[in-house]
Design an enzyme around this catalytic site. Structure first.
Site, mmCIF file in Angstrom:
data_model
loop_
_atom_site.group_PDB
_atom_site.id
_atom_site.type_symbol
_atom_site.label_atom_id
_atom_site.label_comp_id
_atom_site.label_asym_id
_atom_site.label_seq_id
_atom_site.Cartn_x
_atom_site.Cartn_y
_atom_site.Cartn_z
ATOM 1 N N GLY A 1 0.792 -1.212 0.000
ATOM 2 C CA GLY A 1 0.000 0.000 0.000
ATOM 3 C C GLY A 1 0.829 1.268 0.000
ATOM 4 O O GLY A 1 2.029 1.264 -0.287
ATOM 5 N N CYS B 1 1.733 3.029 2.588
ATOM 6 C CA CYS B 1 2.712 3.043 3.682
ATOM 7 C C CYS B 1 4.077 2.529 3.231
ATOM 8 O O CYS B 1 5.095 3.193 3.417
ATOM 9 C CB CYS B 1 2.195 2.207 4.844
ATOM 10 S SG CYS B 1 3.345 2.123 6.243
ATOM 11 N N GLY C 1 1.168 23.073 4.854
ATOM 12 C CA GLY C 1 0.714 22.196 5.925
ATOM 13 C C GLY C 1 1.819 21.917 6.911
ATOM 14 O O GLY C 1 2.869 21.384 6.538
ATOM 15 N N GLY C 2 1.594 22.288 8.169
ATOM 16 C CA GLY C 2 2.583 22.058 9.217
ATOM 17 C C GLY C 2 2.230 20.896 10.117
ATOM 18 O O GLY C 2 2.540 20.897 11.305
ATOM 19 N N ILE D 1 2.973 15.010 8.000
ATOM 20 C CA ILE D 1 3.554 14.777 6.683
ATOM 21 C C ILE D 1 4.349 15.987 6.222
ATOM 22 O O ILE D 1 5.473 15.872 5.725
ATOM 23 C CB ILE D 1 2.455 14.426 5.660
ATOM 24 C CG1 ILE D 1 1.789 13.097 6.032
ATOM 25 C CG2 ILE D 1 3.035 14.347 4.251
ATOM 26 C CD1 ILE D 1 0.593 12.750 5.167
ATOM 27 N N ASP E 1 -7.565 3.450 7.531
ATOM 28 C CA ASP E 1 -7.874 4.853 7.266
ATOM 29 C C ASP E 1 -9.341 5.067 6.914
ATOM 30 O O ASP E 1 -9.927 6.090 7.260
ATOM 31 C CB ASP E 1 -7.026 5.382 6.106
ATOM 32 C CG ASP E 1 -5.551 5.497 6.457
ATOM 33 O OD1 ASP E 1 -5.180 5.128 7.587
ATOM 34 O OD2 ASP E 1 -4.772 5.957 5.604
ATOM 35 N N HIS F 1 -0.179 1.283 12.117
ATOM 36 C CA HIS F 1 -0.266 0.324 13.214
ATOM 37 C C HIS F 1 -1.702 0.185 13.727
ATOM 38 O O HIS F 1 -2.071 -0.864 14.244
ATOM 39 C CB HIS F 1 0.699 0.683 14.356
ATOM 40 C CG HIS F 1 0.725 2.120 14.745
ATOM 41 N ND1 HIS F 1 1.456 3.053 14.066
ATOM 42 C CD2 HIS F 1 0.133 2.780 15.759
ATOM 43 C CE1 HIS F 1 1.320 4.246 14.649
ATOM 44 N NE2 HIS F 1 0.505 4.098 15.664
ATOM 45 N N HIS G 1 20.836 2.250 32.789
ATOM 46 C CA HIS G 1 21.485 3.554 32.901
ATOM 47 C C HIS G 1 22.864 3.496 32.235
ATOM 48 O O HIS G 1 23.588 2.533 32.415
ATOM 49 C CB HIS G 1 21.649 3.944 34.377
ATOM 50 C CG HIS G 1 22.439 5.207 34.564
ATOM 51 N ND1 HIS G 1 21.871 6.452 34.398
ATOM 52 C CD2 HIS G 1 23.733 5.413 34.883
ATOM 53 C CE1 HIS G 1 22.795 7.374 34.616
ATOM 54 N NE2 HIS G 1 23.939 6.764 34.917
#
Length: 470
Positions: free
Chosen positions: A45, A47, A180-181, A184, A311, A320, A443
């Site tokens: 697709g 993606c 567009g911010g 994407i 979608d 996902h 750590h």
């Protein structure tokens, strides 16, 4: 029902993206005969072929270029990088081809019949596939995804790109305007800016990543501000004129600049679901005016034997999410009794720094009047982030003041997209901050910042002095 049929199957899956192929493979594993219909000649697709995967490959290259520049200032001097666009494009395409080939092999091993061609319903149990004939099915799963929104004021010109054409990386424009911010737009802006383009971003709302908490956006906005030509928030494009020297763009808004000339324009104004191209009415499936298909918690449409996922069933439009819904739909179609029980869905912006969040965020909580308590841990106190030369990060948790359960987690910084998985599991399993704080984390690591934020809430944090609690 008397129509001639070329193939009979238990299940037909329409769409071969992350949701579609997952559904087909799961159903085949459960013993169903499956046909997977994909209009492309390859599976995966948008993606895999023109979205998530190629963009992340190029973002990795962009990040390396940024790191080379930064480490030059820290005592490791490299020569100026030489960008060989053809080789970079070939490498990106090879990643996509490898994954697509793998999917084809998995389909073959499972006995899934892959049909290349656009599928449309001819009845409640018949699907017509262009160039392949018709398929009779007992159950169907709609997984047709979405497409980029086309802004009506943009001219029909090869210099006007959407995310798909932008990822083809045919050339590097000197001056690029990103409209567009959102996710994407910022990912593509990061790629092109790192590769050498002069990039400007125009966003209609007052800030980047609308809906995301401002304290998570600020570190990204600051870093992008030093790399991009301009970030124009609260700005609308009024007109675009095609000239010999490029595109003349007229802006409007309180902080709008004078008209500017750009070599290319990338439209990243969102995506629209593809439910309107299925002839779904012939199967009795309801599709709304926007192209969405409504489903219940079992991913069923209004027609009981037809499911829909990804979608096309609504936001968030994430791979996902589609894959998760795919397994539910496939298992139900095979006769199992399951339901969509996900509490939360993580979101990630793969810019540099990455921004990730899951569950409740402050913006939504304040808007909806949801009570919460908050604790944060700044990465400037993280030994691991300092060794990386990246101290701008923040890890934040939101907690239910009554039950003390984690409600949401937000992270900004390198590898935030990897770190958010632990937070997602913590919310799904009903963890309290104390559960996270008492879990031993390695750590030095960035994963510690989640535990430190939890300890900050509990009042047990020693890496910063926040005063006594209780």
């Amino acid at each position: 029902m008397n129509q001639s049929v070329d193939l009979n199957v238990d299940l037909v899956v329409i769409g071969g993206g992350p949701g579609g192929y997952t559904a087909a493979f799961r159903a085949a594993d459960l013993g169903m005969s499956v046909a997977l219909v994909e209009k492309r000649n390859v599976l995966g697709g948008v993606c895999l072929n023109a979205g998530c995967i190629p963009s992340k490959a190029l973002l990795q290259a962009a990040k390396l270029l940024e790191e080379v520049a930064e480490w030059n200032e820290r005592g490791l001097e490299f020569g100026k990088p030489v960008i060989k666009l053809d080789r970079l494009r070939d490498w990106k395409d090879s990643v996509v081809s490898k994954l697509a080939g793998g999917l084809s092999g998995l389909a073959s091993k499972r006995g899934v019949k892959v049909l290349s061609g656009e599928g449309v319903f001819a009845g409640p149990n018949i699907l017509e596939v262009a160039g392949q004939g018709s398929v009779r099915f007992n159950k169907a799963i709609i997984a047709v995804g979405s497409r980029p929104v086309r802004l009506p004021f943009l001219p029909d010109h090869p210099g006007i790109m959407d995310s798909t054409s932008a990822l083809a990386l045919e050339d590097l424009p000197k001056r690029l305007l990103v409209l567009g911010g959102g996710v994407i737009g910022l990912e593509m802006a990061s790629i092109y800016a790192s590769l050498g383009s002069e990039v400007s971003v125009a966003e209609l709302t007052d800030g980047l990543l609308p809906g995301c908490d401002r304290d998570l956006v600020r570190p990204l906005e600051k870093r992008l501000g030093a790399r991009l030509k301009a970030i124009m928030t609260g700005t609308r494009v009024k007109a675009v004129e095609t000239l010999q020297e490029g595109f003349k763009v007229v802006f409007e808004g309180a902080k709008a600049p004078s008209p500017q000339i750009y070599d290319r324009i990338l439209s990243a104004a969102g995506r629209r679901p593809n439910g309107d191209g299925l002839h779904a009415d012939k199967a009795g499936v309801n599709v709304d005016a926007q192209g969405f298909i409504k489903v219940d918690s079992a991913q069923r449409t209004n027609v009981p034997h037809i499911f829909a996922i990804g979608d096309v069933v609504g936001n968030p439009m994430l791979a996902h999410k589609a894959s998760y819904e795919a397994k539910i739909a496939a298992e139900l179609a095979s006769g199992m009794h399951v339901t969509n029980s996900a509490k939360v869905i993580p979101s990630v912006v793969y810019t540099d720094p990455e921004v990730a969040w899951v569950g409740l965020n402050e913006t939504a909580a304040k808007r909806d009047g949801i009570a919460f308590e908050k604790a944060t841990f700044p990465w400037m106190a993280s030994g691991r982030s300092l060794t990386m030369g990246r101290d701008e990060g923040v890890t934040k948790i939101l907690v239910d003041p009554v039950t003390r359960a984690l409600l949401g987690v937000g992270i900004v910084g390198p590898h935030a997209g990897d770190l958010i998985a632990e937070a997602t599991l913590a919310i799904e399993t009903g963890c309290e901050p104390g559960d996270v704080g008492l879990t031993i984390h390695p750590h030095p690591s960035l994963s510690e910042t989640f535990a430190f934020a939890a300890e900050a809430y509990e009042g047990t944090l020693t890496e910063l002095y926040i005063g006594r609690k209780g």
